[in-house]
Design a protein around this motif. Structure first.
Motif, short mmCIF file in Angstrom:
data_model
loop_
_atom_site.label_atom_id
_atom_site.label_comp_id
_atom_site.label_asym_id
_atom_site.label_seq_id
_atom_site.Cartn_x
_atom_site.Cartn_y
_atom_site.Cartn_z
N ASN A 34 -7.81 -4.09 4.73
CA ASN A 34 -7.18 -3.04 4.08
C ASN A 34 -7.31 -1.87 4.63
O ASN A 34 -6.26 -0.97 4.44
CB ASN A 34 -7.57 -2.91 2.48
N VAL A 92 -4.49 6.64 0.17
CA VAL A 92 -3.78 5.35 0.40
C VAL A 92 -4.50 4.39 -0.60
O VAL A 92 -5.52 3.77 -0.35
CB VAL A 92 -4.02 4.92 1.93
N LEU A 118 0.75 -1.20 0.02
CA LEU A 118 0.04 0.05 -0.03
C LEU A 118 1.05 1.30 0.10
O LEU A 118 2.18 1.38 0.61
CB LEU A 118 -1.03 -0.11 1.19
N THR A 119 0.56 2.28 -0.65
CA THR A 119 1.19 3.45 -0.71
C THR A 119 0.25 4.67 -0.69
O THR A 119 -0.94 4.91 -0.99
CB THR A 119 1.76 3.90 -2.21
N ARG A 175 -4.68 -1.70 7.19
CA ARG A 175 -3.28 -1.62 6.69
C ARG A 175 -2.93 0.06 6.31
O ARG A 175 -2.03 0.44 6.36
CB ARG A 175 -3.07 -2.32 5.41
N GLY A 176 -4.01 0.63 5.73
CA GLY A 176 -3.77 1.89 5.59
C GLY A 176 -3.51 2.91 6.65
O GLY A 176 -2.60 3.79 6.39
N ASN A 197 -4.16 0.67 -3.00
CA ASN A 197 -3.58 -0.54 -2.85
C ASN A 197 -2.64 -0.87 -4.27
O ASN A 197 -2.90 -0.18 -5.22
CB ASN A 197 -4.65 -1.63 -3.04
N GLU A 251 4.00 1.28 2.30
CA GLU A 251 3.96 -0.07 3.57
C GLU A 251 5.19 -0.83 3.44
O GLU A 251 5.71 -1.19 2.47
CB GLU A 251 2.89 -0.76 3.02
N ALA A 297 -12.15 -0.28 -2.61
CA ALA A 297 -10.60 -0.04 -3.04
C ALA A 297 -10.56 0.58 -4.53
O ALA A 297 -9.40 1.34 -4.69
CB ALA A 297 -10.20 -1.36 -2.62
N LEU A 327 -9.07 6.45 1.89
CA LEU A 327 -8.59 5.11 1.90
C LEU A 327 -9.91 3.94 1.92
O LEU A 327 -11.03 4.35 1.87
CB LEU A 327 -7.67 5.13 3.14
#
Length: 284
Positions: free
Chosen positions: A152, A213, A125-126, A155-156, A215, A233, A196, A146
């Motif tokens: 996810n 953020v 993830l960025t 993660r974000g 994927n 990430e 997403a 996000l």
């Protein structure tokens, strides 16, 4: 064969009832005890995200599948909900799009009877920003977009935490628990949750968005500007490897062979050479 469908969550079986492209010699993969024969390849119907999953499957279909005795019928699916529904109702034999925490959440919350193989690839993830050059310049109250699915989203949040924008993130946190908690959110960031696949669109088209953020597969698909990266990430010991999934108790010889090919040296090399900047990295 690779085809692309924009699928709704209703009528999935009807939409998937398409003729596979592989010649009259190919046979269905329903027989759990089928013996693979390169002269009479077994069709495996696979649902996959367009990038990078479908690309990898297409590489296998064109270079490795025939001599292994399988013929891939690949359907590209843009969203994250349809593939497991289609797998569960028997429209496809396997899917390749999700990481393990997402799989576990879907099985738990939706009751799917599915199994999966070992990790194949990782898409970090960025966090991207057109407004801020670095985390230190992020202004109070900036809007963050996000993902809305729980696995996810956490993660974000952790990507934002790694950049120093929020802190104290724990398992089970969400935008609801973080946004109003000043200890965790000292910059008073505002959060917007979307599917997403919609995050890049919001980032590219909504001028109010400060940070998005995204994927990894959608980063590649949307061709986002790497000069706008704010945080990435970490990949070391990352538990979010993408996997091949199938119905519980129905790992046919053909599905097993596909999982084997997805973990081959040829696929590892293909991933490294196709995404040399690390948008997609092998997880095996």
């Amino acid at each position: 064969m690779r085809k692309k469908l924009a699928l709704a969550l209703t009528g999935v079986a009807t939409l998937f009832a398409l003729t596979a492209c592989g010649g009259g010699a190919a046979t269905p993969s329903a027989d759990l005890n089928a013996t693979l024969d390169p002269a009479n390849p077994t069709i495996v119907k696979v649902g996959a995200s367009p990038v990078p999953h479908s690309q990898i499957l297409q590489y296998i279909d064109e270079n490795l599948a025939k001599k292994a005795g399988i013929d891939l019928d690949i359907t590209e699916i843009d969203d994250y909900q349809t593939p497991n529904l289609a797998l569960s109702d028997g429209s496809i034999d396997a899917n390749f799009f999700q990481h393990v925490p997402f799989f576990d959440d879907q099985v738990k919350t939706k009751g799917y009877k599915l199994e999966h193989g070992a990790g194949i690839l990782l898409e970090p993830l960025t966090a991207f920003s057109k407004k801020f050059a670095d985390a230190a310049s992020v202004t109070d109250g900036a809007l963050v977009v996000l993902m809305n699915d729980p696995s996810n989203q956490i993660r974000g949040l952790r990507v934002l935490e790694s950049a120093g924008l929020i802190s104290g993130i724990v398992d089970g946190d969400s935008v609801l628990t973080v946004e109003s908690d000043e200890a965790k959110n000292p910059k008073h960031l505002k959060f917007q949750e979307v599917n997403a696949e919609q995050v890049p669109k919001f980032y590219q088209e909504d001028s109010t968005v400060g940070i998005a953020v995204v994927n990894g597969n959608y980063i590649v698909q949307a061709k986002l500007n790497k000069d706008e990266v704010l945080a990435v990430e970490p990949t070391k010991d990352n538990p979010n490897a993408n996997i091949l999934a199938w119905r519980a108790g129905e790992k046919t010889a053909a599905v097993a062979k596909l999982d084997e090919l997805l973990h081959s040296d040829e696929v590892r090399t293909y991933i490294k050479t196709t995404w040399p900047e690390g948008d997609v990295i092998p997880a095996f």
